[in-house]
Scaffold this active site. Sequence first.
Site, PDB file in Angstrom:
ATOM      1  N   ASP A 193       0.841  -1.207   0.000  1.00 17.38           N
ATOM      2  CA  ASP A 193       0.000   0.000   0.000  1.00 17.38           C
ATOM      3  C   ASP A 193       0.872   1.252   0.000  1.00 17.38           C
ATOM      4  OD1 ASP A 193      -2.319   1.496  -0.031  1.00 17.38           O
ATOM      5  OD2 ASP A 193      -2.801   1.177   2.090  1.00 17.38           O
ATOM      6  N   ARG A 214       0.124   9.015   1.119  1.00 21.29           N
ATOM      7  CA  ARG A 214      -0.624   9.047   2.392  1.00 21.29           C
ATOM      8  C   ARG A 214      -0.028   8.099   3.426  1.00 21.29           C
ATOM      9  NH1 ARG A 214      -3.456   6.286  -1.266  1.00 21.29           N
ATOM     10  NH2 ARG A 214      -3.554   4.053  -0.865  1.00 21.29           N
ATOM     11  N   ASN A 215       0.784   7.138   3.002  1.00 18.40           N
ATOM     12  CA  ASN A 215       1.420   6.215   3.929  1.00 18.40           C
ATOM     13  C   ASN A 215       2.902   6.530   4.154  1.00 18.40           C
ATOM     14  OD1 ASN A 215      -0.828   4.736   4.683  1.00 18.40           O
ATOM     15  ND2 ASN A 215      -0.688   3.417   2.875  1.00 18.40           N
ATOM     16  N   ASP A 217       3.401   2.088   7.637  1.00 18.50           N
ATOM     17  CA  ASP A 217       2.288   1.162   7.358  1.00 18.50           C
ATOM     18  C   ASP A 217       2.651   0.015   6.425  1.00 18.50           C
ATOM     19  OD1 ASP A 217       0.415   2.451   8.963  1.00 18.50           O
ATOM     20  OD2 ASP A 217       0.001   3.934   7.418  1.00 18.50           O
TER      21      ASP A 217
END
Length: 265
Positions: free
Chosen positions: A130, A134-135, A148
Site C-alpha cells: 500500500d 498518504r502512507n 504502514d
Amino acid sequence: ASEEWELDMEDLILGGELGSGQFGRVFEGLWHGEKVAVKTIREEAMSEEEFKEEAKVMMKVSHPKLVRLYGMCTQQSPMYLVFEFLENGCLTEFLRSRKGCVSQETQLGMCVDVSEAMAYLESSNFIHRDLAARNCLVSGDLVVKVSDFGMTRFVLDDQYTSYTSKFPVKWSSPEVIRYNKFSSKSDVWSFGVLMWEVYSEGRLPYDCRSNAEVVESLNAGLRLSKPRLCPEPVYQLMQWCWKEKPEDRPSFLLLLHELASLADH
Ligand code: ADP
C-alpha cells in the site's frame, strides 16, 4: 509483559489526538522521554492474533527511512502500537499545505528517501502492498519515511480488501487489479504514482476519474501525464515503473541509483 515487543503501559504518556486512521485513533505521546505516535487498534478493525505474529517481523525490519515501530501494548483493549514520531506528519498533507514552497531539490530528495526504504524492503523480501504518499511521513528536517508496511493484510474491512470504494486502485498495478498478485514490482508501480504525487504537490492521481475509468484507461495503455514541475528524466523513471509487465519495471535498487545520480547533478 515477557515478550520483547511488549511495552509497559506505565512508561507511556498519552497526549493529544493526531488524527484518525484505518485502524483507529492516533495520539501523540511520550515514551521514555521520547516523542512517539500511538496508534490505537479497534478490535473489529484488525485480525489481532495474526497481526501480533507479523508485528515481530515488522519490528525486525529496521531502516532510517522506515517509520520505526518501537513495540506494542497488547494487554488491554484497544491495543496500542507505538511508533517513532515525525513532526511534519503525513506526506500528502505536507505537500498540499506547502504548494509552491517545496523546491525541486527537496522533491527529488523525497523520492530518494522513499526509494532507499523500498530498496531495503525489497532486499528483505518484504512487500509493502500500500505504498502511497498518504502512507509516508515527513520528519522535522524534511526526511520522508515510509510507514504502514504490510498492514493492509490485517484490515478486516472488506471495502478495502475487495475491489470496492476503499481499494487503492489508483496506486495499483494491472496484475494487482486483475489477479491480486502483489510483489516488489507491484510496489514499484505504486512508487511511480508516489513520485507523481510528490511532483504534483499532493494532488489526487486521476482526480476526475472513477476507479472503473482508471482501470479502463490503464487497459488502453494510458498513463498519468507529466506533472508541470517534474523534470523529464524523473518522468521517464515514472513511466518505467508503469510498464505493463512486472519484469519490465526496474528494481528499487536500480531506481535508487538512478534517482541518486539525478540528485548529484
Ligand atoms: P492509518 O495508516 O492507520 O490509516 P495514519 O497513519 O493515516 O493511520 O494516521 C492518521 C494521522 O495521524 C496521520 O495523517 C498523521 O497526521 C498522524 N500520524 C500517524 N503516524 C504518525 C507518526 N508516526 N508521527 C506523526 N504523526 C503521525
